[in-house]
Design a protein around this motif. Structure first.
Motif, PDB file in Angstrom:
ATOM      1  N   PHE A  16      68.422  85.841  14.212  1.00  0.00           N
ATOM      2  CA  PHE A  16      67.253  85.646  13.363  1.00  0.00           C
ATOM      3  C   PHE A  16      66.553  84.313  13.622  1.00  0.00           C
ATOM      4  CE2 PHE A  16      69.618  88.597  10.330  1.00  0.00           C
ATOM      5  CZ  PHE A  16      68.996  89.708  10.861  1.00  0.00           C
ATOM      6  N   TRP A  17      67.256  83.357  14.200  1.00  0.00           N
ATOM      7  CA  TRP A  17      66.610  82.092  14.554  1.00  0.00           C
ATOM      8  C   TRP A  17      65.664  82.273  15.730  1.00  0.00           C
ATOM      9  CZ3 TRP A  17      66.554  77.980  11.569  1.00  0.00           C
ATOM     10  CH2 TRP A  17      67.568  77.831  10.634  1.00  0.00           C
ATOM     11  N   SER A  35      61.431  86.681   6.564  1.00  0.00           N
ATOM     12  CA  SER A  35      62.496  87.204   7.423  1.00  0.00           C
ATOM     13  C   SER A  35      63.272  88.305   6.710  1.00  0.00           C
ATOM     14  CB  SER A  35      63.440  86.083   7.871  1.00  0.00           C
ATOM     15  OG  SER A  35      64.102  85.542   6.765  1.00  0.00           O
ATOM     16  N   ILE A  36      63.935  89.136   7.494  1.00  0.00           N
ATOM     17  CA  ILE A  36      64.599  90.315   6.948  1.00  0.00           C
ATOM     18  C   ILE A  36      65.694  89.964   5.944  1.00  0.00           C
ATOM     19  CG2 ILE A  36      66.272  90.530   8.808  1.00  0.00           C
ATOM     20  CD1 ILE A  36      65.799  93.633   8.479  1.00  0.00           C
ATOM     21  N   SER A  39      64.561  90.076   2.417  1.00  0.00           N
ATOM     22  CA  SER A  39      64.040  91.350   1.938  1.00  0.00           C
ATOM     23  C   SER A  39      64.998  91.987   0.926  1.00  0.00           C
ATOM     24  CB  SER A  39      63.874  92.292   3.135  1.00  0.00           C
ATOM     25  OG  SER A  39      63.666  93.615   2.712  1.00  0.00           O
ATOM     26  N   PRO A  40      64.477  92.809   0.012  1.00  0.00           N
ATOM     27  CA  PRO A  40      65.355  93.524  -0.935  1.00  0.00           C
ATOM     28  C   PRO A  40      66.351  94.458  -0.236  1.00  0.00           C
ATOM     29  CG  PRO A  40      63.049  93.701  -1.614  1.00  0.00           C
ATOM     30  CD  PRO A  40      63.065  93.037  -0.283  1.00  0.00           C
ATOM     31  N   ILE A  41      66.026  94.915   0.979  1.00  0.00           N
ATOM     32  CA  ILE A  41      66.961  95.809   1.678  1.00  0.00           C
ATOM     33  C   ILE A  41      68.180  95.061   2.225  1.00  0.00           C
ATOM     34  CG2 ILE A  41      65.140  97.439   2.311  1.00  0.00           C
ATOM     35  CD1 ILE A  41      65.409  96.369   5.199  1.00  0.00           C
ATOM     36  N   TRP A  42      68.095  93.730   2.260  1.00  0.00           N
ATOM     37  CA  TRP A  42      69.196  92.939   2.820  1.00  0.00           C
ATOM     38  C   TRP A  42      70.505  93.173   2.060  1.00  0.00           C
ATOM     39  CZ3 TRP A  42      69.945  91.044   7.344  1.00  0.00           C
ATOM     40  CH2 TRP A  42      70.954  90.107   7.559  1.00  0.00           C
ATOM     41  N   ASP A  43      70.410  93.412   0.769  1.00  0.00           N
ATOM     42  CA  ASP A  43      71.605  93.663  -0.050  1.00  0.00           C
ATOM     43  C   ASP A  43      72.338  94.935   0.368  1.00  0.00           C
ATOM     44  OD1 ASP A  43      71.059  91.395  -1.524  1.00  0.00           O
ATOM     45  OD2 ASP A  43      69.952  92.488  -3.068  1.00  0.00           O
TER      46      ASP A  43
END
Length: 120
Positions: A16-17, A35-36, A39-43
């Motif tokens: 991600f960097w 960044s991802i 995001s709420p989907i990260w959980d």
């Protein structure tokens, strides 16, 4: 009940960097917020971490330079029309010199001895 990605398995790869989103005229905070992992989907994601970075395994000067960037330890500069200082100078020894065939130069630098070692 709705499932993330419709219940399908999705594999996201990368550092991600090195793959930050583009936020036109955005600050560092804006880019980080887009960044991802914000995001709420990260959980709903499972993160698997590689133990060894093969790209920088054999190049200590490149490795140290990349880590210094990640840690924010390199000096930055800005262009006259920019408000924020965000440019980092790349050391000359890490640059691929220009030539008549830039693509061939990139391939030769990235994969030295490719034609003799491609089976290995």
């Amino acid at each position: 009940m709705e499932k993330t990605f419709g219940g399908k398995t999705v594999l996201l790869g990368g550092d991600f960097w090195q793959t930050l989103p583009v936020v036109p005229k955005g600050s560092r905070e804006d880019v980080g917020g887009a960044s991802i992992n914000m995001s709420p989907i990260w959980d709903h994601c499972h993160v698997f971490v590689l133990k060894q970075n093969m790209r920088i395994k054999d190049s200590s000067s490149f490795r140290e330079w990349v880590l210094a960037i990640i840690d924010g330890k390199l000096p930055t500069s800005r262009l006259e029309e920019e408000e924020e200082s965000s440019w980092i100078k790349i050391p000359y020894d890490l640059l691929i010199p220009p030539g008549e065939n830039p693509i061939q130069n990139i391939v030769a630098s990235t994969y030295p001895n490719l034609l003799t070692k491609y089976i290995d």
